[in-house]
Design an enzyme around this catalytic site. Structure first.
Site, PDB file in Angstrom:
ATOM      1  CE  LYS A   1     -28.500 -26.740 114.230  1.00 35.71           C
ATOM      2  NZ  LYS A   1     -28.205 -25.317 114.527  1.00 35.71           N
TER       3      LYS A   1
ATOM      4  NE  ARG B   1     -34.906 -24.469 110.856  1.00 39.07           N
ATOM      5  CZ  ARG B   1     -32.847 -24.483 110.776  1.00 39.07           C
ATOM      6  NH1 ARG B   1     -32.609 -26.083 110.406  1.00 39.07           N
ATOM      7  NH2 ARG B   1     -32.393 -23.927 111.062  1.00 39.07           N
TER       8      ARG B   1
ATOM      9  NE  ARG C   1     -22.695 -20.840 107.995  1.00 42.39           N
ATOM     10  CZ  ARG C   1     -23.463 -20.961 109.132  1.00 42.39           C
ATOM     11  NH1 ARG C   1     -23.510 -22.283 109.534  1.00 42.39           N
ATOM     12  NH2 ARG C   1     -24.376 -20.782 108.756  1.00 42.39           N
TER      13      ARG C   1
ATOM     14  NE  ARG D   1     -25.563 -21.006 105.420  1.00 41.86           N
ATOM     15  CZ  ARG D   1     -26.283 -21.654 106.859  1.00 41.86           C
ATOM     16  NH1 ARG D   1     -25.528 -23.057 106.660  1.00 41.86           N
ATOM     17  NH2 ARG D   1     -27.322 -22.108 107.321  1.00 41.86           N
TER      18      ARG D   1
ATOM     19  NE  ARG E   1     -30.161 -18.932 109.273  1.00 43.47           N
ATOM     20  CZ  ARG E   1     -28.688 -18.862 109.532  1.00 43.47           C
ATOM     21  NH1 ARG E   1     -28.359 -17.327 109.205  1.00 43.47           N
ATOM     22  NH2 ARG E   1     -28.242 -19.354 110.266  1.00 43.47           N
TER      23      ARG E   1
HETATM   24  P1  AP5 Z   1     -21.678 -24.591 111.893  1.00 37.47           P
HETATM   25  O1  AP5 Z   1     -21.168 -26.016 112.598  1.00 37.47           O
HETATM   26  O2  AP5 Z   1     -22.524 -24.115 110.465  1.00 37.47           O
HETATM   27  O3  AP5 Z   1     -23.403 -23.937 112.751  1.00 37.47           O
HETATM   28  P2  AP5 Z   1     -24.731 -24.376 112.627  1.00 37.47           P
HETATM   29  O4  AP5 Z   1     -25.350 -24.529 113.866  1.00 37.47           O
HETATM   30  O5  AP5 Z   1     -24.802 -26.118 111.751  1.00 37.47           O
HETATM   31  O6  AP5 Z   1     -25.943 -23.095 112.332  1.00 37.47           O
HETATM   32  P3  AP5 Z   1     -26.466 -22.888 111.294  1.00 37.47           P
HETATM   33  O7  AP5 Z   1     -26.818 -21.828 110.530  1.00 37.47           O
HETATM   34  O8  AP5 Z   1     -26.037 -24.021 109.702  1.00 37.47           O
HETATM   35  O9  AP5 Z   1     -27.715 -23.342 111.225  1.00 37.47           O
HETATM   36  P4  AP5 Z   1     -28.949 -23.505 111.218  1.00 37.47           P
HETATM   37  O10 AP5 Z   1     -29.904 -24.157 111.680  1.00 37.47           O
HETATM   38  O11 AP5 Z   1     -29.050 -21.979 111.042  1.00 37.47           O
HETATM   39  O12 AP5 Z   1     -29.120 -23.171 109.382  1.00 37.47           O
HETATM   40  P5  AP5 Z   1     -29.591 -24.692 108.370  1.00 37.47           P
HETATM   41  O13 AP5 Z   1     -28.327 -24.699 107.407  1.00 37.47           O
HETATM   42  O14 AP5 Z   1     -29.826 -26.349 109.372  1.00 37.47           O
HETATM   43  O15 AP5 Z   1     -21.175 -23.429 112.900  1.00 37.47           O
HETATM   44  C1  AP5 Z   1     -21.172 -22.103 112.275  1.00 37.47           C
HETATM   45  C2  AP5 Z   1     -19.614 -21.448 112.485  1.00 37.47           C
HETATM   46  O16 AP5 Z   1     -19.466 -21.213 113.914  1.00 37.47           O
HETATM   47  C3  AP5 Z   1     -18.523 -21.738 111.323  1.00 37.47           C
HETATM   48  O17 AP5 Z   1     -18.315 -20.780 110.763  1.00 37.47           O
HETATM   49  C4  AP5 Z   1     -18.241 -22.474 112.288  1.00 37.47           C
HETATM   50  O18 AP5 Z   1     -16.635 -22.581 111.700  1.00 37.47           O
HETATM   51  C5  AP5 Z   1     -18.497 -21.348 113.628  1.00 37.47           C
HETATM   52  N1  AP5 Z   1     -18.247 -22.470 114.817  1.00 37.47           N
HETATM   53  C6  AP5 Z   1     -18.295 -24.090 114.922  1.00 37.47           C
HETATM   54  N2  AP5 Z   1     -18.400 -23.969 116.101  1.00 37.47           N
HETATM   55  C7  AP5 Z   1     -17.727 -23.198 116.754  1.00 37.47           C
HETATM   56  C8  AP5 Z   1     -17.172 -23.340 117.929  1.00 37.47           C
HETATM   57  N3  AP5 Z   1     -17.299 -24.261 119.168  1.00 37.47           N
HETATM   58  N4  AP5 Z   1     -16.587 -22.187 118.593  1.00 37.47           N
HETATM   59  C9  AP5 Z   1     -16.035 -21.821 117.555  1.00 37.47           C
HETATM   60  N5  AP5 Z   1     -16.614 -21.385 116.165  1.00 37.47           N
HETATM   61  C10 AP5 Z   1     -17.575 -22.182 115.908  1.00 37.47           C
HETATM   62  O19 AP5 Z   1     -30.695 -24.087 108.112  1.00 37.47           O
HETATM   63  C11 AP5 Z   1     -30.701 -23.529 107.121  1.00 37.47           C
HETATM   64  C12 AP5 Z   1     -32.534 -22.780 106.766  1.00 37.47           C
HETATM   65  O20 AP5 Z   1     -32.437 -24.023 105.637  1.00 37.47           O
HETATM   66  C13 AP5 Z   1     -33.277 -22.166 107.775  1.00 37.47           C
HETATM   67  O21 AP5 Z   1     -33.478 -20.948 108.169  1.00 37.47           O
HETATM   68  C14 AP5 Z   1     -34.645 -22.764 107.287  1.00 37.47           C
HETATM   69  O22 AP5 Z   1     -34.696 -21.567 106.149  1.00 37.47           O
HETATM   70  C15 AP5 Z   1     -34.203 -24.205 106.181  1.00 37.47           C
HETATM   71  N6  AP5 Z   1     -34.614 -24.794 107.138  1.00 37.47           N
HETATM   72  C16 AP5 Z   1     -33.487 -26.150 107.916  1.00 37.47           C
HETATM   73  N7  AP5 Z   1     -33.928 -26.982 108.058  1.00 37.47           N
HETATM   74  C17 AP5 Z   1     -35.195 -26.611 108.116  1.00 37.47           C
HETATM   75  C18 AP5 Z   1     -36.367 -27.825 109.014  1.00 37.47           C
HETATM   76  N8  AP5 Z   1     -36.314 -28.663 109.733  1.00 37.47           N
HETATM   77  N9  AP5 Z   1     -37.732 -26.810 108.567  1.00 37.47           N
HETATM   78  C19 AP5 Z   1     -37.613 -25.534 107.995  1.00 37.47           C
HETATM   79  N10 AP5 Z   1     -36.963 -25.523 107.428  1.00 37.47           N
HETATM   80  C20 AP5 Z   1     -35.428 -26.006 107.954  1.00 37.47           C
END
Ligand code: AP5
Length: 215
Positions: A16, A89, A128, A161, A172
């Site tokens: 994402k 979420r 990552r 991370r 997660r």
């Molecule tokens: P990346 O693009 O970083 O993937 P992502 O879907 O953004 O992954 P996240 O782990 O950041 O998502 P998340 O939703 O769990 O975490 P968030 O930060 O929102 O890609 C991942 C890896 O794959 C990278 O190394 C990239 O280079 C690689 N990649 C990308 N595309 C690729 C492809 N096509 N092919 C191969 N490799 C690829 O949230 C973190 C925490 O914050 C949550 O767990 C929660 O505790 C809190 N939080 C955030 N939002 C909320 C909310 N709305 N409500 C409550 N808690 C929240």
């Protein structure tokens, strides 16, 4: 694509954030990532950051009211043409988003669902690496830095991370299945769901998404 207002919905590591950045660069859509906002609060050591850290490092969701207030503040300062990355979420957050958008007179064009198998998620997240200084995101397998574990942009040593440890990633994914997957039906019923197979390199996935949105 310019001016579209989108939600990027999908499991951790589904790409994402990577795609939101490509959309920001290509079409000028503003990336609003609740994960980035919370990590920024953690780095600054604010009260919000201290609270968020307790949840994030365990792989749990930060309480709805906290995240909703954060998004409401940012959306209030944003015109249409944005991507909500990782929000909503929970059903509660989705209902709050409807209320906020109505209050602000804003629209939502689509919720893009990133479909990626669990084994691919684990492979991506264990490889990552992020730059603690300029926040660039790398992947040791699919997007390695030029110099081993050093940021191409600012030369800082890269880090994993805290919530990318295997046991936290497993939690997660469980939380995603239990709370967030309910949103698939929520947005399907509204006629806003656009499902995309998010496997392939990032440029291919970008094309899948833009083609699906055009349809
Ligand atoms: P990346 O693009 O970083 O993937 P992502 O879907 O953004 O992954 P996240 O782990 O950041 O998502 P998340 O939703 O769990 O975490 P968030 O930060 O929102 O890609 C991942 C890896 O794959 C990278 O190394 C990239 O280079 C690689 N990649 C990308 N595309 C690729 C492809 N096509 N092919 C191969 N490799 C690829 O949230 C973190 C925490 O914050 C949550 O767990 C929660 O505790 C809190 N939080 C955030 N939002 C909320 C909310 N709305 N409500 C409550 N808690 C929240």
């Amino acid at each position: 694509m310019e001016g579209l207002s989108l939600i990027f919905l999908g499991p951790p590591g589904s790409g994402k954030g990577t795609q939101a950045e490509l959309f920001e660069r290509q079409f000028g859509l503003k990336k609003i990532s609740t994960g980035d906002l919370l990590r920024d609060a953690i780095r600054r050591g604010t009260e919000l950051g201290k609270l968020a850290k307790e949840y994030i490092n365990k792989g749990e969701l930060v309480p709805d009211d906290v995240v909703v207030a954060l998004v409401e503040e940012v959306l209030g300062k944003t015109s249409d043409g944005y991507i909500l990355d990782g929000f909503p979420r929970t059903i509660e957050q989705a209902k709050s988003l409807d209320r906020i958008l109505e209050k602000l007179g804003k629209k939502l064009d689509a919720a893009v669902l990133f479909a990626v198998p669990d084994d691919e998620i684990i492979r991506r997240l264990s490889a990552r690496r992020i730059c603690p200084k300029c926040h660039a995101v790398y992947n040791l397998v699919t997007k390695p830095p030029k110099e081993d574990e050093i940021c191409d942009v600012c030369g800082t040593p890269l880090e994993m991370r805290d919530d990318d440890k295997p046991e936290t990633v497993r939690r997660r994914i469980e939380v995603y299945r239990k709370d967030t997957e309910l949103l698939v039906d929520f947005y399907r019923k509204k006629g806003l769901l656009v499902e995309v197979k998010a496997v392939g390199n990032p440029e291919e996935v970008f094309e899948f998404i833009t083609n699906a949105l055009k349809r």
